[in-house]
Scaffold this motif. Structure first.
Motif, PDB file in Angstrom:
ATOM      1  N   ARG A 293      -7.349  -3.793  -5.058  1.00 29.26           N
ATOM      2  CA  ARG A 293      -7.121  -3.543  -3.635  1.00 29.26           C
ATOM      3  C   ARG A 293      -6.319  -4.715  -3.083  1.00 29.26           C
ATOM      4  O   ARG A 293      -6.793  -5.855  -3.059  1.00 29.26           O
ATOM      5  N   ALA A 309      -5.412   0.450  -4.438  1.00 28.72           N
ATOM      6  CA  ALA A 309      -4.722   0.664  -3.173  1.00 28.72           C
ATOM      7  C   ALA A 309      -3.987  -0.589  -2.753  1.00 28.72           C
ATOM      8  O   ALA A 309      -4.402  -1.714  -3.052  1.00 28.72           O
ATOM      9  N   VAL A 311      -2.527  -2.067   0.917  1.00 31.43           N
ATOM     10  CA  VAL A 311      -2.595  -1.832   2.359  1.00 31.43           C
ATOM     11  C   VAL A 311      -1.831  -2.940   3.064  1.00 31.43           C
ATOM     12  O   VAL A 311      -2.098  -4.123   2.850  1.00 31.43           O
ATOM     13  N   THR A 329      -3.637   6.572  -6.673  1.00 31.23           N
ATOM     14  CA  THR A 329      -3.129   5.302  -6.164  1.00 31.23           C
ATOM     15  C   THR A 329      -2.758   5.492  -4.699  1.00 31.23           C
ATOM     16  O   THR A 329      -2.082   6.468  -4.359  1.00 31.23           O
ATOM     17  N   VAL A 330      -3.198   4.574  -3.835  1.00 33.12           N
ATOM     18  CA  VAL A 330      -2.978   4.703  -2.396  1.00 33.12           C
ATOM     19  C   VAL A 330      -2.002   3.629  -1.920  1.00 33.12           C
ATOM     20  O   VAL A 330      -2.172   2.446  -2.211  1.00 33.12           O
ATOM     21  N   HIS A 332      -0.668   2.349   1.688  1.00 28.38           N
ATOM     22  CA  HIS A 332      -1.071   2.502   3.080  1.00 28.38           C
ATOM     23  C   HIS A 332      -0.412   1.413   3.924  1.00 28.38           C
ATOM     24  O   HIS A 332      -0.575   0.216   3.664  1.00 28.38           O
ATOM     25  N   GLU A 421      -0.879   8.686  -3.146  1.00 30.09           N
ATOM     26  CA  GLU A 421      -1.086   9.109  -1.755  1.00 30.09           C
ATOM     27  C   GLU A 421      -0.458   8.087  -0.821  1.00 30.09           C
ATOM     28  O   GLU A 421      -0.772   6.887  -0.885  1.00 30.09           O
ATOM     29  N   ARG A 423       0.077   6.734   3.086  1.00 29.74           N
ATOM     30  CA  ARG A 423      -0.603   6.811   4.375  1.00 29.74           C
ATOM     31  C   ARG A 423       0.086   5.897   5.380  1.00 29.74           C
ATOM     32  O   ARG A 423       0.420   4.747   5.078  1.00 29.74           O
ATOM     33  N   ARG A 428      -0.873  11.567   6.137  1.00 35.45           N
ATOM     34  CA  ARG A 428      -1.024  11.386   4.704  1.00 35.45           C
ATOM     35  C   ARG A 428      -0.066  12.312   3.969  1.00 35.45           C
ATOM     36  O   ARG A 428       0.212  13.426   4.401  1.00 35.45           O
TER      37      ARG A 428
END
Length: 456
Positions: A293, A309, A311, A329-330, A332, A421, A423, A428
């Motif tokens: 993260r 992720a 962010v 996998t995010v 953001h 994904e 965001r 999304r």
């Protein structure tokens, strides 16, 4: 020569520090006692060269006893010299305890064996040591009047570095905040940047310093390295934690599941990380990240981001996101950044482990026997219904800040595989097919993500 004087024998010790008198019994018929016995004793001492240190009380007592012609005594001490008193050497009294402590008692009363105090941190102006000057000695004298010279005490051997200063009273103070460097009998200094030559392990305990810190080895599991300035680790971080008021740079890999944490108020630069949580107050830059993260105002992944992720408050750039196998996998952007405190992080780690134990049935009552706290009538449900006006204001400010960030947030990807994904705010986008060279932003009219063109 009187009768008593003929009976006296004076002996001086070889070192000249003592004089003894022997009195023999009178031969033949007794004679009247001499009234000059004291003078005769003095004359005998003077004839033997004894001129100082005479014990007057002993002399008078012997004179009275020797008046008896039948009196005889061997080696009566009548004089003593004064030994030289050498000066006290100068010495240094430290204002801190040297060496490693077995641990430190925490605020809740338990012993933290990781807090061993290897580094001695001081603030600017704080007393580091006191230097006591050498003292001169006092000369002595033998019974025959020879002077015995005294040696002055040796000065304290201590070279002071540029980070400390000494006043007229011998008080040594730190000129800057930092770590004390002390070599007994040699030098004393306070440095703003400390270089730790080995690993941060169970022997050293946690390392904590004002100023900057360089660790030439690894930071091992459960151990922490903390600095108010910059922090650089030339090795790897294996389940340990880093916290810096400046920037952090790690040459090796950061790995470790629940316990690996990297938090910097400025930039973070890593080679790679795995199952780790990394937060940067400014730019977070990493080559490779797996199941981690990542958080920062700006996040840059120059290689692959596989799982986990990333962010960012403002912009997020990833060369390759996800895997051909579809690893979730995010990416953001537009999310307000809040840096975690290491103490809070460690507490969260413990709670997370307890939750896992509870899920396995190891601690059935750790979080209640039935359901979650948000169920009807649950404790957390009641807390949610009781937000204070201050908390509501904070939530409103957070929402306003998020709205501002969402409008300017950018996500750039060189290659994004299916399973990634994207965001920005509430919008999304789950990729169903591979995307290459794309830049995504929030469309204010539709509230959806849209591609703005090629990112590279």
């Amino acid at each position: 020569m009187g009768l008593l004087e003929r009976r006296l024998t004076v002996r001086v010790a070889p070192d000249g520090m003592l004089a003894f008198v022997a009195v023999g019994a009178a031969a033949g018929e007794a004679e009247p006692a001499s009234s000059d016995a004291v003078q005769e004793l003095r004359a005998a001492l003077l004839a033997a060269g004894v001129v100082t240190g005479i014990d007057e009380a002993a002399l008078l007592e012997l004179a009275g006893l020797a008046a008896d012609p039948g009196f005889a005594r061997a080696d009566v001490r009548l004089a003593g010299g004064v030994a030289a008193s050498h000066g006290r050497a100068g010495y240094v009294e430290l204002a801190f305890e040297e060496g490693l402590a077995p641990g430190r008692v925490s605020a809740d009363g338990h012993m933290n064996f990781f807090e061993r105090g290897l580094l001695k941190a001081v603030a600017a102006g704080e007393i580091v040591a006191r230097v006591f000057v050498a003292e001169g000695g006092q000369a002595g004298v033998t019974v025959d009047g020879r002077a015995l010279p005294a040696r002055a005490g040796a000065a304290a051997k201590l070279k002071l570095g540029a980070g400390v200063a000494i006043d007229a009273d011998g008080v040594v103070r730190a000129l800057q905040g930092g770590v004390v460097l002390h070599k007994p009998g040699d030098s004393l200094d306070v440095v703003g940047q400390h270089v730790h030559e080995g690993a941060v392990d169970l022997h050293t305990g946690h390392l904590d310093t004002p100023g900057s810190l360089v660790v030439k080895g690894d930071v091992e599991r459960l151990l922490q390295a903390r600095a108010s300035g910059d922090l650089e680790v030339l090795g790897s971080v294996g389940g340990g934690a880093l916290r810096a008021g400046g920037s952090i740079r790690v040459s090796g890999n950061v790995r470790g599941g629940d316990d690996a944490r990297v938090v910097a108020e400025h930039d973070v630069t890593l080679k790679s990380c795995e199952s780790a949580e990394v937060s940067a107050g400014r730019v977070l830059r990493v080559q490779e990240a797996v199941n981690s993260r990542l958080r920062g105002r700006q996040v840059v992944v120059t290689g692959r981001l596989r799982g986990g992720a990333a962010v960012a408050e403002h912009s997020l750039s990833v060369q390759e996101a996800g895997t051909p196998a579809g690893t979730p996998t995010v990416l953001h952007a537009g999310e307000p950044l809040e840096l975690p405190d290491l103490a809070d992080v460690q507490c969260a780690v413990v709670m997370q482990k307890l939750r896992r134990m509870a899920e396995r049935g190891g601690v059935r009552d750790a979080f209640g026997a039935r359901g979650g706290g948000r169920s009807k009538g649950g404790k957390l449900g009641r807390l949610d219904a009781a937000w204070s006006a201050e908390e509501l204001a904070e939530r409103a400010e957070h929402a306003r800040r998020r709205g501002e960030l969402e409008r300017a947030a950018i996500v750039e990807v060189g290659t994004a595989h299916p399973g990634v994904e994207l965001r920005i705010g509430a919008a999304r986008l789950n990729l169903q097919e591979i995307a290459r060279g794309m830049r995504y932003a929030l469309d204010p009219e539709t509230g959806q993500l849209r591609a703005q063109g090629t990112a590279r």
